[in-house]
Motif scaffolding. Structure first.
Motif, PDB file in Angstrom:
ATOM      1  N   GLY A 176      34.569  33.878  40.518  1.00  0.00           N
ATOM      2  CA  GLY A 176      34.910  32.612  40.800  1.00  0.00           C
ATOM      3  C   GLY A 176      34.283  32.182  42.220  1.00  0.00           C
ATOM      4  N   ARG A 177      34.771  31.164  42.567  1.00  0.00           N
ATOM      5  CA  ARG A 177      34.358  30.667  44.180  1.00  0.00           C
ATOM      6  C   ARG A 177      35.126  31.471  45.148  1.00  0.00           C
ATOM      7  N   THR A 178      36.314  31.759  45.032  1.00  0.00           N
ATOM      8  CA  THR A 178      37.098  32.637  46.092  1.00  0.00           C
ATOM      9  C   THR A 178      37.807  33.800  45.487  1.00  0.00           C
ATOM     10  N   SER A 179      37.776  33.931  43.909  1.00  0.00           N
ATOM     11  CA  SER A 179      38.103  34.941  43.397  1.00  0.00           C
ATOM     12  C   SER A 179      37.467  35.591  42.425  1.00  0.00           C
ATOM     13  N   VAL A 180      38.127  36.947  42.088  1.00  0.00           N
ATOM     14  CA  VAL A 180      37.332  37.944  41.265  1.00  0.00           C
ATOM     15  C   VAL A 180      38.255  38.438  40.189  1.00  0.00           C
ATOM     16  N   GLY A 181      37.657  38.465  39.068  1.00  0.00           N
ATOM     17  CA  GLY A 181      38.724  39.069  37.937  1.00  0.00           C
ATOM     18  C   GLY A 181      38.236  40.455  37.590  1.00  0.00           C
ATOM     19  N   ILE A 229      39.955  37.195  51.063  1.00  0.00           N
ATOM     20  CA  ILE A 229      40.699  36.445  52.217  1.00  0.00           C
ATOM     21  C   ILE A 229      40.035  36.902  53.586  1.00  0.00           C
ATOM     22  N   ASP A 230      40.124  35.853  54.701  1.00  0.00           N
ATOM     23  CA  ASP A 230      39.713  36.129  55.989  1.00  0.00           C
ATOM     24  C   ASP A 230      40.511  36.735  56.798  1.00  0.00           C
ATOM     25  N   GLU A 231      40.022  37.029  58.045  1.00  0.00           N
ATOM     26  CA  GLU A 231      40.904  37.524  59.274  1.00  0.00           C
ATOM     27  C   GLU A 231      42.057  36.780  59.174  1.00  0.00           C
ATOM     28  N   ASN A 232      42.378  35.493  58.997  1.00  0.00           N
ATOM     29  CA  ASN A 232      43.618  34.849  59.134  1.00  0.00           C
ATOM     30  C   ASN A 232      44.432  34.612  58.047  1.00  0.00           C
ATOM     31  N   LYS A 233      44.006  35.601  56.791  1.00  0.00           N
ATOM     32  CA  LYS A 233      44.535  35.726  55.345  1.00  0.00           C
ATOM     33  C   LYS A 233      44.595  34.404  54.448  1.00  0.00           C
ATOM     34  N   ARG A 234      43.434  33.579  54.941  1.00  0.00           N
ATOM     35  CA  ARG A 234      43.253  32.456  54.059  1.00  0.00           C
ATOM     36  C   ARG A 234      42.035  32.695  52.918  1.00  0.00           C
ATOM     37  N   PRO A 235      42.047  32.118  52.014  1.00  0.00           N
ATOM     38  CA  PRO A 235      40.968  32.093  50.835  1.00  0.00           C
ATOM     39  C   PRO A 235      39.552  32.205  51.724  1.00  0.00           C
ATOM     40  N   ARG A 236      38.832  32.885  51.435  1.00  0.00           N
ATOM     41  CA  ARG A 236      37.191  32.531  51.812  1.00  0.00           C
ATOM     42  C   ARG A 236      36.384  32.428  50.697  1.00  0.00           C
ATOM     43  N   VAL A 237      35.211  32.103  50.753  1.00  0.00           N
ATOM     44  CA  VAL A 237      34.077  32.018  49.716  1.00  0.00           C
ATOM     45  C   VAL A 237      33.670  33.354  49.485  1.00  0.00           C
ATOM     46  N   LEU A 238      33.571  33.832  48.156  1.00  0.00           N
ATOM     47  CA  LEU A 238      32.740  35.190  48.016  1.00  0.00           C
ATOM     48  C   LEU A 238      31.319  35.091  48.453  1.00  0.00           C
ATOM     49  N   PRO A 239      30.954  36.298  48.863  1.00  0.00           N
ATOM     50  CA  PRO A 239      29.379  36.255  49.082  1.00  0.00           C
ATOM     51  C   PRO A 239      28.456  36.252  47.703  1.00  0.00           C
ATOM     52  N   GLU A 240      27.443  35.859  47.882  1.00  0.00           N
ATOM     53  CA  GLU A 240      26.284  35.936  46.746  1.00  0.00           C
ATOM     54  C   GLU A 240      26.057  37.276  46.181  1.00  0.00           C
ATOM     55  N   GLY A 241      25.983  37.196  44.683  1.00  0.00           N
ATOM     56  CA  GLY A 241      25.727  38.409  44.088  1.00  0.00           C
ATOM     57  C   GLY A 241      26.848  39.565  43.971  1.00  0.00           C
ATOM     58  N   VAL A 289      43.312  40.140  48.127  1.00  0.00           N
ATOM     59  CA  VAL A 289      44.726  40.273  47.703  1.00  0.00           C
ATOM     60  C   VAL A 289      44.801  40.098  46.229  1.00  0.00           C
ATOM     61  N   THR A 290      45.863  40.708  45.561  1.00  0.00           N
ATOM     62  CA  THR A 290      46.221  40.755  44.063  1.00  0.00           C
ATOM     63  C   THR A 290      46.904  39.316  44.030  1.00  0.00           C
ATOM     64  N   VAL A 291      46.403  38.469  43.123  1.00  0.00           N
ATOM     65  CA  VAL A 291      47.177  37.332  42.882  1.00  0.00           C
ATOM     66  C   VAL A 291      47.919  37.034  41.539  1.00  0.00           C
ATOM     67  N   ALA A 292      47.145  37.642  40.415  1.00  0.00           N
ATOM     68  CA  ALA A 292      47.833  37.793  39.061  1.00  0.00           C
ATOM     69  C   ALA A 292      47.475  39.221  38.367  1.00  0.00           C
ATOM     70  N   VAL A 293      48.323  39.305  37.355  1.00  0.00           N
ATOM     71  CA  VAL A 293      47.840  40.333  36.495  1.00  0.00           C
ATOM     72  C   VAL A 293      48.065  39.759  34.849  1.00  0.00           C
ATOM     73  N   ASP A 294      47.105  39.675  34.352  1.00  0.00           N
ATOM     74  CA  ASP A 294      46.985  39.015  32.937  1.00  0.00           C
ATOM     75  C   ASP A 294      46.686  40.026  31.859  1.00  0.00           C
ATOM     76  N   GLY A 295      47.254  39.628  30.601  1.00  0.00           N
ATOM     77  CA  GLY A 295      46.923  40.482  29.393  1.00  0.00           C
ATOM     78  C   GLY A 295      47.159  41.826  29.528  1.00  0.00           C
ATOM     79  N   MET A 296      48.302  42.263  30.248  1.00  0.00           N
ATOM     80  CA  MET A 296      48.560  43.631  30.507  1.00  0.00           C
ATOM     81  C   MET A 296      49.074  44.090  29.056  1.00  0.00           C
ATOM     82  N   VAL A 297      48.289  45.129  28.431  1.00  0.00           N
ATOM     83  CA  VAL A 297      48.968  45.673  27.101  1.00  0.00           C
ATOM     84  C   VAL A 297      48.938  47.335  27.076  1.00  0.00           C
ATOM     85  N   PHE A 298      50.239  47.841  26.826  1.00  0.00           N
ATOM     86  CA  PHE A 298      50.480  49.455  26.792  1.00  0.00           C
ATOM     87  C   PHE A 298      50.107  49.702  25.539  1.00  0.00           C
TER      88      PHE A 298
END
Length: 127
Positions: A82-87, A115-127, A53-62
């Motif tokens: 990151g551990r559970t996040s992707v930028g 997120i997992d099936e319960n909509k809770r953060p989950r650890v990203l898989p390797e690679g 899920v999207t949690v933030a939008v940073d540095g948006m420039v038009f």
């Protein structure tokens, strides 16, 4: 700012239509932001190997406007894991129907959490 779009294939291509304009007849920034979020989500889903899920939008420039009839190509690449996040860095380039030249219109970084099936953060898989 670079003068040429990435050498990779765009994540999404879309045509700006009259229904996508604001009351002044310009393409609505929210329309473009929505497409950017979809392109970023696709790249994040691949990196997370599942729902996120999207949690933030940073540095948006038009940088430049988009006009009715323009083809907009959206390029997305994972910039940070990151551990559970992707930028995901997204940039949008426009091309008119009459000219093959492209112009960068916007860019930004979208952060997603896997997120997992319960909509809770989950650890990203390797690679």
């Amino acid at each position: 700012m670079t003068d040429t779009p990435p050498a990779t294939a765009p994540q999404i291509r879309v045509i700006a239509m009259p229904a996508d304009t604001n009351p002044n007849g310009d393409i609505f920034g929210g329309w473009l932001l929505s497409w950017m979020d979809q392109a970023a989500a696709s790249a994040a889903y691949e990196a997370a190997k599942g729902r996120c899920v999207t949690v933030a939008v940073d540095g948006m420039v038009f940088h430049n406007p988009v006009f009715v009839g323009d083809e907009v190509s959206l390029y997305a690449r994972v910039q940070r894991r990151g551990r559970t996040s992707v930028g995901v860095f997204v940039e949008a380039w426009r091309k008119t129907r009459d000219d093959p030249a492209t112009t960068k219109v916007t860019e930004g970084v979208f952060t997603f959490v896997a997120i997992d099936e319960n909509k809770r953060p989950r650890v990203l898989p390797e690679g």
